[in-house]
Motif scaffolding. Structure first.
Motif, PDB file in Angstrom:
ATOM      1  N   GLY A 374       0.803  -1.217   0.000  1.00  0.00           N
ATOM      2  CA  GLY A 374       0.000   0.000   0.000  1.00  0.00           C
ATOM      3  C   GLY A 374       0.831   1.261   0.000  1.00  0.00           C
ATOM      4  N   ARG A 375       2.067   1.179  -0.544  1.00  0.00           N
ATOM      5  CA  ARG A 375       2.961   2.333  -0.555  1.00  0.00           C
ATOM      6  C   ARG A 375       2.883   3.125  -1.848  1.00  0.00           C
ATOM      7  NH1 ARG A 375       6.280   2.438   4.032  1.00  0.00           N
ATOM      8  NH2 ARG A 375       5.252   1.033   5.485  1.00  0.00           N
ATOM      9  N   LEU A 376       2.010   2.735  -2.764  1.00  0.00           N
ATOM     10  CA  LEU A 376       1.847   3.470  -4.015  1.00  0.00           C
ATOM     11  C   LEU A 376       0.418   3.978  -4.106  1.00  0.00           C
ATOM     12  CD1 LEU A 376       3.661   1.169  -6.601  1.00  0.00           C
ATOM     13  CD2 LEU A 376       4.520   3.269  -5.600  1.00  0.00           C
ATOM     14  N   SER A 377       0.270   5.203  -4.560  1.00  0.00           N
ATOM     15  CA  SER A 377      -1.063   5.750  -4.777  1.00  0.00           C
ATOM     16  C   SER A 377      -1.723   5.036  -5.954  1.00  0.00           C
ATOM     17  CB  SER A 377      -0.973   7.247  -5.075  1.00  0.00           C
ATOM     18  OG  SER A 377      -2.223   7.753  -5.496  1.00  0.00           O
ATOM     19  N   THR A 378      -2.933   4.509  -5.710  1.00  0.00           N
ATOM     20  CA  THR A 378      -3.627   3.793  -6.789  1.00  0.00           C
ATOM     21  C   THR A 378      -4.342   4.749  -7.733  1.00  0.00           C
ATOM     22  OG1 THR A 378      -5.534   3.511  -5.314  1.00  0.00           O
ATOM     23  CG2 THR A 378      -3.935   1.714  -5.416  1.00  0.00           C
ATOM     24  N   THR A 379      -4.593   5.967  -7.272  1.00  0.00           N
ATOM     25  CA  THR A 379      -5.287   6.936  -8.116  1.00  0.00           C
ATOM     26  C   THR A 379      -4.524   8.268  -8.082  1.00  0.00           C
ATOM     27  OG1 THR A 379      -6.724   7.461  -6.228  1.00  0.00           O
ATOM     28  CG2 THR A 379      -7.580   5.930  -7.885  1.00  0.00           C
ATOM     29  N   PRO A 380      -3.477   8.402  -8.858  1.00  0.00           N
ATOM     30  CA  PRO A 380      -2.706   9.642  -8.853  1.00  0.00           C
ATOM     31  C   PRO A 380      -3.547  10.830  -9.307  1.00  0.00           C
ATOM     32  CG  PRO A 380      -2.080   8.255 -10.704  1.00  0.00           C
ATOM     33  CD  PRO A 380      -2.984   7.436  -9.843  1.00  0.00           C
ATOM     34  N   THR A 381      -3.271  11.981  -8.734  1.00  0.00           N
ATOM     35  CA  THR A 381      -4.043  13.181  -9.044  1.00  0.00           C
ATOM     36  C   THR A 381      -3.741  13.673 -10.444  1.00  0.00           C
ATOM     37  OG1 THR A 381      -4.019  13.804  -6.722  1.00  0.00           O
ATOM     38  CG2 THR A 381      -4.556  15.526  -8.300  1.00  0.00           C
ATOM     39  N   GLY A 382      -4.807  13.991 -11.181  1.00  0.00           N
ATOM     40  CA  GLY A 382      -4.650  14.519 -12.526  1.00  0.00           C
ATOM     41  C   GLY A 382      -4.500  16.030 -12.512  1.00  0.00           C
ATOM     42  N   PRO A 383      -4.551  16.647 -13.675  1.00  0.00           N
ATOM     43  CA  PRO A 383      -4.380  18.104 -13.756  1.00  0.00           C
ATOM     44  C   PRO A 383      -5.668  18.845 -13.422  1.00  0.00           C
ATOM     45  CG  PRO A 383      -4.718  17.206 -15.929  1.00  0.00           C
ATOM     46  CD  PRO A 383      -4.693  16.025 -15.003  1.00  0.00           C
ATOM     47  N   VAL A 384      -5.534  20.101 -13.001  1.00  0.00           N
ATOM     48  CA  VAL A 384      -6.687  21.003 -12.935  1.00  0.00           C
ATOM     49  C   VAL A 384      -7.170  21.226 -14.364  1.00  0.00           C
ATOM     50  CG1 VAL A 384      -7.425  23.361 -12.387  1.00  0.00           C
ATOM     51  CG2 VAL A 384      -5.877  22.126 -10.830  1.00  0.00           C
ATOM     52  N   VAL A 385      -8.483  21.109 -14.588  1.00  0.00           N
ATOM     53  CA  VAL A 385      -9.028  21.271 -15.929  1.00  0.00           C
ATOM     54  C   VAL A 385      -9.789  22.596 -16.030  1.00  0.00           C
ATOM     55  CG1 VAL A 385     -10.683  20.385 -17.614  1.00  0.00           C
ATOM     56  CG2 VAL A 385      -9.175  18.800 -16.405  1.00  0.00           C
ATOM     57  N   VAL A 386      -9.359  23.432 -16.954  1.00  0.00           N
ATOM     58  CA  VAL A 386     -10.075  24.672 -17.259  1.00  0.00           C
ATOM     59  C   VAL A 386     -11.066  24.355 -18.363  1.00  0.00           C
ATOM     60  CG1 VAL A 386      -9.892  27.035 -18.116  1.00  0.00           C
ATOM     61  CG2 VAL A 386      -8.128  26.115 -16.579  1.00  0.00           C
TER      62      VAL A 386
END
Length: 495
Positions: A374-386
């Motif tokens: 459980g040391r890796l993020s399973t859902t990495p954050t994407g970019p802010v969308v304009v």
């Protein structure tokens, strides 16, 4: 006139034994490799990026279990006028190219030369579940010194690396052995260097972790029945002749001193065996001086993998925590790294022996282990969308994205068809975007923007009541000038 046959469309499939890696996996691997590179750099190793293609001649013998020319690698012959162009091949590991690089540039390199390398390698082998023809390796090597301090340093660095990437102490063990000790055992058995039974004994020793002491003894003797009921012929040694092997494999004691006593009994009067034991004692002393305990690095003669390739100390990093296999059974995760001393590799090029020691980490195996922990993020954050409310005002939206990027915030403008606003938000969800920015004509006139917290919105939608939804709105109206400040505030609240 004959009808022209249409060219069939190519099938959109990956070649057998290969796979594609998408954003999340690539990001996780890059992050882990950066962490590993940081440890290697901290230890004084320099980066090296060698060619992915080598001449077949430079690669030499390819894989330990392959004897046929060009078998095991992806090779081709260069085209030339007389049909005698060089044979080229994709590298099958990162060590063979290092030997060529050192031989070619040794007069310009510091001695010893300490380098690390990371990248894909290719093997033309039969693929299977979890076994691909292209995979990543991550190596560190010291070339040009016979000092056991180099071997001890590799073991300590491997321990630090595992802890740095997220494998806690107690969940791994770096085990150390020595090929010279095994050579001493073979001498004690009375097997000369040219005795064909030596290879049979080595193959049998390599099965110790699968069949145990009793199984090895049977295979050294007449043979044994395997799990399928098939009978496997043994080496044909007498019981007394097999005793040194068993003594070697079971010689680990409660402390290093006890292990050394047992190993001396296993090698008898062998000079090379005594030399290997002395090297293990040096490594043990240096590791202890560095502050590393037996719960991190351990002298363990039962480690026998790769002994045919190495000329001295060998080491293996094993992850000791349990996982469930495909049938739901508990088992240890197993090895993620291996290495050792290989003093003969550069000799092929320059005619004289150059001492070298190194380690290789199986990148995909280590990534799988980090996922298990459980040391890796399973859902990495994407970019802010304009979002785009008016195609004619694309310059305004690009200005917003530029402000966010200049502030160090990952951002993008929606570049699809902006007609359906709902599709823009679906796109943001698919990208796992934390925030969507909205500015229609009415907001433009008033000098404001709408900022939608997509992470909070998803949580509210899952379980919140209407009252809770009103108390915790996920969309905010702020002045246009507060774009960066408000986005930063929301991103901080999401961490």
């Amino acid at each position: 006139m004959a009808k022209v046959k249409k060219q069939p469309r190519p099938k959109a499939i990956t070649p057998k034994g290969f796979r594609d890696y998408f954003g999340e996996e690539v990001s996780q691997r890059t992050e882990m490799l950066q962490a590993i590179a940081g440890v290697y750099h901290h230890y004084g190793f320099d980066a090296l990026e060698s060619s992915a293609v080598e001449t077949v001649e430079a690669l030499g013998k390819f894989l330990p279990d392959v004897d046929r020319p060009n078998e095991g690698v992806f090779a081709w012959q260069e085209a030339d006028d007389d049909g005698k162009g060089d044979w080229m091949a994709l590298r099958y590991d990162l060590t063979a190219p290092l030997a060529r690089v050192y031989a070619q540039h040794r007069n310009d390199l510091p001695n010893p030369y300490r380098r690390y390398a990371m990248g894909p390698v290719w093997r033309n082998e039969k693929p299977g579940p979890g076994r691909y023809r292209q995979f990543y390796q991550c190596d560190a090597d010291t070339v040009g010194t016979a000092s056991m301090a180099a071997d001890a340093e590799i073991c300590m660095m491997l321990s630090d690396t595992l802890e740095t990437v997220g494998i806690p102490r107690g969940d791994y063990l770096v085990r150390v052995n020595n090929r010279k000790v095994l050579n001493g055992v073979l001498e004690a058995m009375g097997l000369a260097e040219d005795d064909p039974k030596r290879d049979d004994v080595l193959r049998t020793i390599d099965k110790f972790d699968k069949v145990g002491e009793a199984g090895v003894r049977e295979l050294l003797g007449k043979g044994r029945l395997d799990a399928s009921g098939a009978y496997i012929d043994g080496v044909g040694l007498g019981e007394a002749q097999a005793d040194p092997v068993i003594a070697f494999l079971t010689s680990r004691a409660d402390d290093v001193a006890g292990t050394m006593v047992n190993l001396r009994a296993a090698v008898g009067d062998s000079k090379v065996g005594a030399e290997g034991i002395a090297e293990l004692e040096q490594i043990g002393e240096l590791i202890a001086a560095g502050g590393y305990g037996a719960d991190q690095v351990l002298i363990d003669p039962s480690i026998v993998r790769g002994l045919g390739y190495y000329t001295g100390p060998v080491f293996e990093a094993e992850l000791t925590f349990e996982i469930l296999d495909e049938k739901g059974r508990k088992r240890q995760f197993g090895s993620v790294s291996g290495g050792g001393r290989y003093d003969g590799l550069v000799k092929r090029f320059i005619g004289q022996e150059v001492p070298a020691v190194g380690v290789s980490i199986g990148v995909d195996r280590l990534l799988a282990a980090l996922r298990e922990k459980g040391r890796l993020s399973t859902t990495p954050t994407g970019p802010v969308v304009v979002t785009v409310m008016d195609k004619a005002r694309m310059a305004d939206y690009q200005a917003m994205v530029a402000e966010l990027r200049n502030a160090g915030i990952r951002a993008e403008v929606y570049l699809g068809n902006p007609k359906n606003f709902g599709n823009q938000l679906k796109y943001a969800d698919k990208r796992n975007s934390p925030i969507a920015i909205i500015e229609g004509g009415e907001e433009k006139e008033r000098g404001v923007i709408q900022i939608k917290d997509l992470i909070l919105g998803a949580k509210i939608a899952e379980s919140a009541t209407l009252e809770e939804w009103k108390e915790r709105p996920s969309q905010f109206e702020v002045p246009r000038g507060d774009l960066v400040a408000k986005v930063r505030e929301i991103l901080a609240s999401q961490d």
